[in-house]
Design a protein around this motif. Structure first.
Motif, PDB file in Angstrom:
ATOM      1  N   ASN A  34     108.608 134.466  62.823  1.00 64.05           N
ATOM      2  CA  ASN A  34     107.311 135.077  62.416  1.00 64.05           C
ATOM      3  C   ASN A  34     106.999 135.052  60.844  1.00 64.05           C
ATOM      4  OD1 ASN A  34     105.336 135.990  64.570  1.00 64.05           O
ATOM      5  ND2 ASN A  34     107.157 136.603  65.488  1.00 64.05           N
ATOM      6  N   VAL A  35     108.207 135.414  60.243  1.00 62.39           N
ATOM      7  CA  VAL A  35     108.060 135.480  58.675  1.00 62.39           C
ATOM      8  C   VAL A  35     107.886 133.958  58.210  1.00 62.39           C
ATOM      9  CG1 VAL A  35     109.564 135.692  56.772  1.00 62.39           C
ATOM     10  CG2 VAL A  35     109.607 137.377  58.378  1.00 62.39           C
ATOM     11  N   SER A  36     108.390 133.020  58.727  1.00 58.46           N
ATOM     12  CA  SER A  36     108.166 131.734  58.335  1.00 58.46           C
ATOM     13  C   SER A  36     106.892 131.067  58.923  1.00 58.46           C
ATOM     14  CB  SER A  36     109.483 130.767  59.011  1.00 58.46           C
ATOM     15  OG  SER A  36     109.378 129.617  58.389  1.00 58.46           O
ATOM     16  N   MET A  37     106.349 131.501  60.101  1.00 55.71           N
ATOM     17  CA  MET A  37     105.128 130.840  60.691  1.00 55.71           C
ATOM     18  C   MET A  37     104.066 131.400  59.978  1.00 55.71           C
ATOM     19  SD  MET A  37     103.921 130.989  64.614  1.00 55.71           S
ATOM     20  CE  MET A  37     103.697 132.787  64.590  1.00 55.71           C
ATOM     21  N   GLU A  38     103.955 132.629  59.620  1.00 53.24           N
ATOM     22  CA  GLU A  38     102.678 133.302  59.032  1.00 53.24           C
ATOM     23  C   GLU A  38     102.200 132.550  57.861  1.00 53.24           C
ATOM     24  OE1 GLU A  38      99.671 135.540  57.526  1.00 53.24           O
ATOM     25  OE2 GLU A  38     101.509 135.143  56.381  1.00 53.24           O
ATOM     26  N   PRO A  39     102.853 132.406  56.892  1.00 54.38           N
ATOM     27  CA  PRO A  39     102.296 131.715  55.673  1.00 54.38           C
ATOM     28  C   PRO A  39     101.928 130.458  56.060  1.00 54.38           C
ATOM     29  CG  PRO A  39     104.389 132.790  55.103  1.00 54.38           C
ATOM     30  CD  PRO A  39     104.171 132.839  56.727  1.00 54.38           C
ATOM     31  N   PHE A  40     102.321 129.785  56.921  1.00 47.91           N
ATOM     32  CA  PHE A  40     101.897 128.220  57.155  1.00 47.91           C
ATOM     33  C   PHE A  40     100.526 128.175  57.438  1.00 47.91           C
ATOM     34  CE2 PHE A  40     106.327 126.633  57.326  1.00 47.91           C
ATOM     35  CZ  PHE A  40     105.967 125.490  56.859  1.00 47.91           C
ATOM     36  N   ARG A  41     100.097 129.122  58.126  1.00 41.04           N
ATOM     37  CA  ARG A  41      98.606 129.281  58.670  1.00 41.04           C
ATOM     38  C   ARG A  41      97.627 129.297  57.190  1.00 41.04           C
ATOM     39  NH1 ARG A  41      98.143 127.294  63.618  1.00 41.04           N
ATOM     40  NH2 ARG A  41      99.091 128.872  65.271  1.00 41.04           N
ATOM     41  N   ALA A  42      98.232 130.309  56.285  1.00 40.40           N
ATOM     42  CA  ALA A  42      97.442 130.762  55.092  1.00 40.40           C
ATOM     43  C   ALA A  42      97.431 129.308  54.320  1.00 40.40           C
ATOM     44  CB  ALA A  42      97.690 131.682  54.368  1.00 40.40           C
ATOM     45  N   PHE A  43      98.576 128.473  54.212  1.00 39.48           N
ATOM     46  CA  PHE A  43      99.260 127.555  53.355  1.00 39.48           C
ATOM     47  C   PHE A  43      98.204 126.408  53.397  1.00 39.48           C
ATOM     48  CE2 PHE A  43     102.528 123.901  52.218  1.00 39.48           C
ATOM     49  CZ  PHE A  43     102.454 124.344  50.991  1.00 39.48           C
ATOM     50  N   VAL A  44      97.947 126.050  54.701  1.00 37.49           N
ATOM     51  CA  VAL A  44      96.774 125.195  54.742  1.00 37.49           C
ATOM     52  C   VAL A  44      95.551 125.482  54.264  1.00 37.49           C
ATOM     53  CG1 VAL A  44      95.448 123.752  56.767  1.00 37.49           C
ATOM     54  CG2 VAL A  44      98.136 124.292  57.014  1.00 37.49           C
ATOM     55  N   GLY A  45      95.148 126.559  54.585  1.00 39.20           N
ATOM     56  CA  GLY A  45      93.972 126.929  53.786  1.00 39.20           C
ATOM     57  C   GLY A  45      93.956 126.935  52.224  1.00 39.20           C
ATOM     58  N   ASP A  46      95.091 127.485  51.885  1.00 44.97           N
ATOM     59  CA  ASP A  46      95.399 127.091  50.206  1.00 44.97           C
ATOM     60  C   ASP A  46      95.386 126.117  49.819  1.00 44.97           C
ATOM     61  OD1 ASP A  46      95.741 130.097  50.202  1.00 44.97           O
ATOM     62  OD2 ASP A  46      98.059 129.880  50.289  1.00 44.97           O
ATOM     63  N   MET A  47      95.801 124.876  50.417  1.00 43.49           N
ATOM     64  CA  MET A  47      96.082 123.532  49.924  1.00 43.49           C
ATOM     65  C   MET A  47      95.157 122.603  50.251  1.00 43.49           C
ATOM     66  SD  MET A  47      98.992 123.852  48.439  1.00 43.49           S
ATOM     67  CE  MET A  47      99.443 122.184  48.055  1.00 43.49           C
ATOM     68  N   LEU A  48      94.040 122.865  51.177  1.00 40.71           N
ATOM     69  CA  LEU A  48      92.909 121.840  51.479  1.00 40.71           C
ATOM     70  C   LEU A  48      91.662 122.201  51.266  1.00 40.71           C
ATOM     71  CD1 LEU A  48      94.327 120.776  55.144  1.00 40.71           C
ATOM     72  CD2 LEU A  48      94.699 119.750  52.995  1.00 40.71           C
ATOM     73  N   ARG A  49      90.924 121.503  51.022  1.00 39.18           N
ATOM     74  CA  ARG A  49      89.400 121.775  50.736  1.00 39.18           C
ATOM     75  C   ARG A  49      88.833 121.957  51.880  1.00 39.18           C
ATOM     76  NH1 ARG A  49      87.151 116.592  47.446  1.00 39.18           N
ATOM     77  NH2 ARG A  49      85.520 116.751  48.966  1.00 39.18           N
ATOM     78  N   LYS A  50      87.580 122.538  52.093  1.00 36.61           N
ATOM     79  CA  LYS A  50      86.922 122.992  53.463  1.00 36.61           C
ATOM     80  C   LYS A  50      86.704 122.020  54.343  1.00 36.61           C
ATOM     81  CE  LYS A  50      84.842 127.256  51.736  1.00 36.61           C
ATOM     82  NZ  LYS A  50      83.891 128.299  51.315  1.00 36.61           N
ATOM     83  N   ASP A  51      86.231 120.829  53.584  1.00 33.93           N
ATOM     84  CA  ASP A  51      86.073 119.622  54.602  1.00 33.93           C
ATOM     85  C   ASP A  51      87.452 119.011  55.388  1.00 33.93           C
ATOM     86  OD1 ASP A  51      87.050 118.547  52.371  1.00 33.93           O
ATOM     87  OD2 ASP A  51      85.343 117.101  52.125  1.00 33.93           O
ATOM     88  N   GLN A  52      88.382 119.291  54.815  1.00 31.25           N
ATOM     89  CA  GLN A  52      89.768 119.232  55.535  1.00 31.25           C
ATOM     90  C   GLN A  52      90.355 120.044  56.546  1.00 31.25           C
ATOM     91  OE1 GLN A  52      91.962 116.904  51.959  1.00 31.25           O
ATOM     92  NE2 GLN A  52      91.930 115.454  53.398  1.00 31.25           N
ATOM     93  N   HIS A  53      89.723 121.300  56.505  1.00 31.13           N
ATOM     94  CA  HIS A  53      90.484 122.436  57.406  1.00 31.13           C
ATOM     95  C   HIS A  53      90.737 121.968  58.544  1.00 31.13           C
ATOM     96  CE1 HIS A  53      89.425 125.673  54.412  1.00 31.13           C
ATOM     97  NE2 HIS A  53      90.537 125.160  53.689  1.00 31.13           N
ATOM     98  N   ALA A  54      89.683 121.252  59.211  1.00 34.70           N
ATOM     99  CA  ALA A  54      89.775 121.033  60.585  1.00 34.70           C
ATOM    100  C   ALA A  54      90.883 119.816  60.847  1.00 34.70           C
ATOM    101  CB  ALA A  54      88.702 120.391  61.218  1.00 34.70           C
TER     102      ALA A  54
END
Length: 496
Positions: free
Chosen positions: A119-139
């Motif tokens: 869970n420590v490893s998994m949780e930041p991955f969800r936010a990491f995608v949001g951090d690294m991508l523009r909104k039109d690439q979130h999906a």
């Protein structure tokens, strides 16, 4: 304000590849821990208590890690990467140590350590995608992540079976763990660590000043004034609800697991009262007050998504708990777990689960992006949930076990959508400075339904459908229909 650079396919791969190994770890845990516990003498009635580690650690760990990662910046190490790297290292060590367990207590402790680390490893991955991508690439980003989840789940689920077919011993000699499980866990530890290391080494996070340039100035959301002004009455309601549930267990003869539900309700009441007291005492920036304040102050879109998420994960947990007895009893004519026909049914469930995970991996990269571009993310999720409801309902009409492969297609599409669409919608709407904590709090609506199903479903089935586990699939189909109905409210809000 400027746009983030658009990520290439290789960039999307690197950002989410770590989830491949994390899911191998989860799959090995899900498929083999009951077997390990029973090898050490655990009774079937005690398995649910031993298994409570999975949802409980997620409930406690993910909001904390989300809160901390939002406030972290370690230069070249970044914001999220230190957490999923540390969690992967601990999880890999746990997977290596688990098959060396000398007794039940050690195995149980290692499960808690393993699940907390995952869970420590998994949780930041969800936010990491949001951090690294523009909104039109979130999906697209969450779809790639979902594909890795599906692929990792397939490999983790079938690896012990594959080792057995390669000639590795599957016998538990002298009360120990079979070599197939032992070697699979060691493989899983290595795969988990190396895949996360790949993401750590091939990505570089945007510094806080760069994020500010991308997203524009974001006002800090300080919940302390509203929290300090809040009455203790709501805390008392939570505490009273927990006490009533605990009282009802003994009074009504409910399953003993329901005690946990009562304890969690009462625990939140105590935590919220403590957070209010700290805020009133002039300590607004402590972790507890921040988490409780963020939870009560969730944006309207997140609240509507949370309802859909609650019903979606209720259906999934019903499936994970009950598919084996359903298939063995209804399609293989065996309710006795010691019979060869029951074991055949259980083995077929492994195939079914691998199927829906494989379908999810394919759907995440093909069907979901196609639909999201044409009808939007919210309506795509509605379609996925309806496919899952049809898959669960079809258990009642399939003529034999082979036809259940068709049921898994609908379930796999739903699983892909549940893992991708809500997070894509959230990441595009949440304030960047609180992306980690809100993703962690969103996990509450993944965990609570699992705890509710684990504690309450047994009592419901024993009371109304004793010896007929097939009816749990009706509950699963109904809850996915409720989730789809909840998503219509999300769709209306997104389109206004």
């Amino acid at each position: 304000m400027i746009e983030k650079p658009r990520q290439s396919l290789a960039g999307l791969w690197n950002i989410s590849f770590g989830f491949f190994g994390i899911q191998i770890g989860f799959a090995l845990q899900n498929a083999n821990m009951s077997r390990i516990f029973q090898t050490f003498g655990a009774k079937i009635d005690d398995l649910s208590w031993l298994w409570v580690a999975a949802p409980l650690t997620g409930l406690l760990v993910q909001p904390v890690i989300g809160h901390l990662s939002d406030r972290t910046w370690l230069g070249r190490l970044g914001r999220r990467r230190p957490y999923f790297f540390a969690g992967a290292l601990l999880a890999a060590l746990s997977l290596i140590a688990m098959p060396l367990a000398p007794a039940l207590l050690f195995a149980a402790v290692m499960l808690w350590v393993l699940d907390a680390s995952l869970n420590v490893s998994m949780e930041p991955f969800r936010a990491f995608v949001g951090d690294m991508l523009r909104k039109d690439q979130h999906a697209a980003g969450y779809a790639v992540q979902t594909a890795f989840i599906g692929a990792g789940a397939v490999i983790g689920s079938i690896f012990p079976w594959a080792l057995e077919h390669l000639g590795v011993s599957n016998l538990a000699t002298d009360g120990g763990i079979p070599d197939t499980v032992r070697f699979a866990f060691w493989f899983g530890g290595a795969a988990l660590f190396l895949s996360v290391l790949w993401t750590v080494l091939t990505t570089r996070e945007y510094a806080p000043d760069a994020m500010a340039a991308f997203d524009g100035p974001v006002e800090a959301q300080d919940e302390a004034p509203s929290l300090a002004a809040r009455s203790y009455a709501v805390s008392l309601v939570w505490l009273t609800a927990g006490a009533l549930v605990i009282w009802a267990v003994g009074k009504l003869g409910l399953e003993k697991e329901v005690y946990l539900l009562g304890a969690l309700l009462a625990g939140y009441g105590i935590a919220s009262a403590a957070a209010i007291a700290l805020a009133r005492a002039g300590s607004p920036n402590n972790m507890l007050s921040s988490i409780v304040g963020d939870f009560s102050g969730m944006p309207p879109l997140m609240k509507r998504l949370a309802v859909a998420q609650f019903f979606s994960w209720s259906a999934l947990f019903i499936m994970w708990i009950n598919t084996t007895p359903i298939v063995a009893q209804r399609f293989f004519g065996a309710a006795d777990a010691t019979s060869p026909r029951f074991q055949e049914g259980a083995s077929w469930v492994d195939v079914l689960f691998a199927t829906y995970n494989g379908v999810a991996a394919i759907a995440a990269l093909t069907l979901l992006p196609f639909l999201a571009r044409r009808i939007g993310q919210a309506r795509t999720h509605i379609v996925g949930l309806l496919c899952g409801a049809a898959g669960y309902a079809s258990f009642f009409v399939m003529p034999d076990a082979t036809w259940l492969i068709a049921s898994q297609i609908g379930i796999g599409i739903a699983w892909a959508s549940i893992l991708a669409m809500p997070y894509a919608i959230l990441a595009s709407s949440l304030p960047q400075k609180k992306l980690g904590i809100y993703m962690g709090l969103f996990n509450v609506f993944v965990v609570v339904p699992q705890l509710l199903v684990a504690t309450a479903m047994g009592s419901i089935m024993n009371r109304f459908f004793p010896g007929e586990p097939i009816w749990t699939m009706a509950f699963a189909a109904a809850t996915l229909l409720l989730a789809a109905a909840a998503m219509t409210r999300v769709d209306r809000l997104v389109r206004t």
